[in-house]
Design an enzyme around this catalytic site. Structure first.
Site, PDB file in Angstrom:
ATOM      1  N   GLU A 260      17.129 -30.347  24.086  1.00  0.00           N
ATOM      2  CA  GLU A 260      16.161 -29.518  23.363  1.00  0.00           C
ATOM      3  C   GLU A 260      15.725 -30.225  22.080  1.00  0.00           C
ATOM      4  O   GLU A 260      16.528 -30.928  21.472  1.00  0.00           O
ATOM      5  CB  GLU A 260      16.778 -28.152  23.032  1.00  0.00           C
ATOM      6  CG  GLU A 260      17.083 -27.325  24.267  1.00  0.00           C
ATOM      7  CD  GLU A 260      17.637 -25.934  23.931  1.00  0.00           C
ATOM      8  OE1 GLU A 260      17.716 -25.595  22.720  1.00  0.00           O
ATOM      9  OE2 GLU A 260      17.969 -25.194  24.868  1.00  0.00           O
ATOM     10  N   HIS A 278      14.126 -21.286  24.119  1.00  0.00           N
ATOM     11  CA  HIS A 278      15.379 -20.912  23.446  1.00  0.00           C
ATOM     12  C   HIS A 278      15.133 -19.769  22.457  1.00  0.00           C
ATOM     13  O   HIS A 278      15.358 -19.906  21.237  1.00  0.00           O
ATOM     14  CB  HIS A 278      15.992 -22.116  22.733  1.00  0.00           C
ATOM     15  CG  HIS A 278      17.479 -21.957  22.511  1.00  0.00           C
ATOM     16  ND1 HIS A 278      18.349 -23.014  22.479  1.00  0.00           N
ATOM     17  CD2 HIS A 278      18.253 -20.854  22.329  1.00  0.00           C
ATOM     18  CE1 HIS A 278      19.576 -22.588  22.272  1.00  0.00           C
ATOM     19  NE2 HIS A 278      19.540 -21.275  22.185  1.00  0.00           N
TER      20      HIS A 278
END
Length: 528
Positions: A260, A278
């Protein structure tokens, strides 16, 4: 001196308010490495979210930092091992976002079951395609929850209202506990085979990375939908892509990814995948809860008190019944270490009476903090006290006993030295004001409230000793707050315990010891 708290990422205004007026708040851009390393010099606490990388280099630059706080649940960006070695407490907000994360998981499950995202996109593009986006009901389906911790439990409670059959895999949860909330515990392979929906709620560890991989996906129903709003990498993304393309998995809802930020994944091109960036903790409520929770923990840490959410403190839960004994244990440890005449080999902590009915692991930890606070020049905390003990080969042991004939609760500390000698001290907390008292020292029974300045003389019992002690202290201008004499037998070994209003000069201690023939005379200053 006013403590300095550095905030390296944007946090809610309520976080700053919760820190209180007694700290200096500074800010920096935690994603700018050079700026971060310069900003941490001289700080007492660091507050971060997920973008700031807090590693050994940061701890080396921030000598004197006492606590790093992550305003959230995960600690992927904080090197906890390096923090512990540096004596820095690490705290997080383990329950701040659990409701938000659970609600997002349920939302992803619903969105996947009813094809909400592709249907929305088609309609926005002018297409009315009802038959193409026929979905599946949740009612009467089997939902498999992988990980029945705080978030998994909330998901189970919320999905129960849909009339589903709940099963779960979690090797750390007792089946009887799960049954109380209507969940049947099964092995992972059974969960994979039985479930119509699978939702993952595990921490990311070496054991859980790739847990739902190619082999696992060979066991699932072709109609299954898989949800991961926990941590990226638990579901193997390449294996999931292959299963979705081949029709072995009907759909997926993803909020987390192995790397990420993630903006370029083959999964994003599939119509049967609902993907979010997220967002599990991304609600106003969760952010405020996280910030306020860690701010309160920082205040406790800066005050030198135990912190319930500290992840690298080897203590148990701090109950209201145990709290009064923490300061007592620290002072007993400090006193015992000062009285010891040789290097330490072990520290034994014995908790008796009503206190023994509770989790008193923190009492042992506080004792170690007191011991090494007296022995080393570096700052000692609840974090590095066990490390300092291990580095010096000092072992510790905690025992509990409900039997306490003389006191409702009693904390005893025995320090064994490398030369075979031993020092023992014991204390209790009494009365509505919680007065800490020293009640025994090396087998002598006494009743002395703890004071900043204490002195002890061991000698052979005879007439006139008390007068000599009083006279010499008076001549030195040292006022006696309290004095107790204890002896094992008339004419035998005796102990004088003193509380005084100021530090006794070394020359005066030497003079007293010489005139009364003391076998041991020591003055102790405690940081109360």
């Amino acid at each position: 001196m006013t403590p300095v708290v550095l905030i390296s990422e944007e946090l809610s205004p309520a976080t700053v308010d919760a820190l209180g007026p007694d700290v200096e708040v500074r800010t920096c851009d935690g994603t700018n490495r050079a700026e971060l390393l310069a900003a941490v010099v001289g700080i007492d606490a660091l507050l971060v979210r997920s973008a700031t990388q807090v590693d050994a280099e940061v701890f080396a630059a921030a000598r004197g930092m006492r606590v790093v706080a992550r305003a959230g649940v995960g600690l992927d960006n904080v090197d906890v091992k390096a923090a512990t070695q540096a004596g820095v407490m690490v705290v997080n907000a383990p329950t701040s976002n659990i409701v938000s994360a659970a609600e997002l998981a349920v939302g992803l499950l619903l969105a996947s079951a009813r094809n909400i995202v592709p249907a929305n996109l088609a309609l926005r593009n002018g297409k009315w395609e009802r038959s193409k986006f026929t979905g599946a009901e949740i009612t009467d389906k089997v939902v498999g929850i992988v990980g029945l911790g705080r978030i998994g439990l909330l998901v189970a409670q919320r999905l129960a209202g849909f009339g589903v059959d709940l099963i779960a895999y979690d090797p750390y949860i007792q089946p009887s506990r799960a049954a109380q909330i209507g969940v049947r515990m099964v092995e992972l392979d059974d969960l994979l085979r039985e479930s119509d929906f699978i939702t993952v709620h595990l921490p990311k560890t070496p054991e859980t990375v790739g847990l739902i991989g190619a082999d696992a996906l060979k066991l699932v129903k072709p109609t299954v939908r898989i949800i991961n709003a926990a941590r990226g990498g638990i579901v193997d993304e390449a294996a999931l892509y292959d299963a979705l393309v081949s029709g072995r998995v009907a759909g997926a809802g993803l909020d987390v990814y192995a790397t990420e930020p993630c903006t370029d994944s083959p999964l994003f091109g599939l119509g049967n995948v609902v993907a979010t960036p997220h967002l599990g903790a991304s609600t106003d409520e969760a952010q405020e809860k996280a910030g306020v929770a860690v701010a309160r923990s920082v205040r406790l840490a800066l005050a030198g008190e135990p912190v319930p959410d500290a992840v690298n403190v080897q203590g148990g839960e701090l109950s209201d019944e145990v709290r009064p004994a923490i300061g007592l244990a620290e002072r007993l440890g400090h006193l015992g270490a000062v009285l010891a005449q040789a290097p330490l080999a072990s520290v034994e902590v014995d908790v008796r009476g009503e206190l023994a009915l509770h989790d008193v692991k923190l009492v042992e930890l506080a004792t170690l903090k007191g011991v090494f606070g007296a022995l080393v020049h570096e700052p000692v905390s609840y974090v590095n006290a066990p490390v300092l003990a291990a580095d010096r080969g000092v072992t510790s042991h905690l025992t509990t006993n409900r039997d306490s004939p003389d006191f409702r609760s009693l904390v005893g500390v025995v320090l064994a030295c490398t030369d075979g000698s031993r020092v023992s001290v014991a204390g209790t907390v009494t009365g509505p004001r919680g007065i800490e008292k020293l009640v025994a020292i090396d087998g002598f029974d006494i009743d002395v409230p703890f004071s900043r300045h204490l002195a002890f003389f061991t000698y052979h019992d005879r007439v006139g000793v008390v007068g000599i002690v009083g006279r010499l202290l008076g001549e030195a201008g040292v006022n006696i707050g309290g004095m107790q004499v204890s002896r094992r037998a008339e004419g035998g070994s005796a102990l004088i315990a003193l509380t005084v209003d100021s530090e006794i000069p070394a020359a005066v201690m030497t003079a007293i010891s010489a005139q009364i023939g003391a076998t041991q005379g020591q003055a102790v200053t405690l940081d109360l």
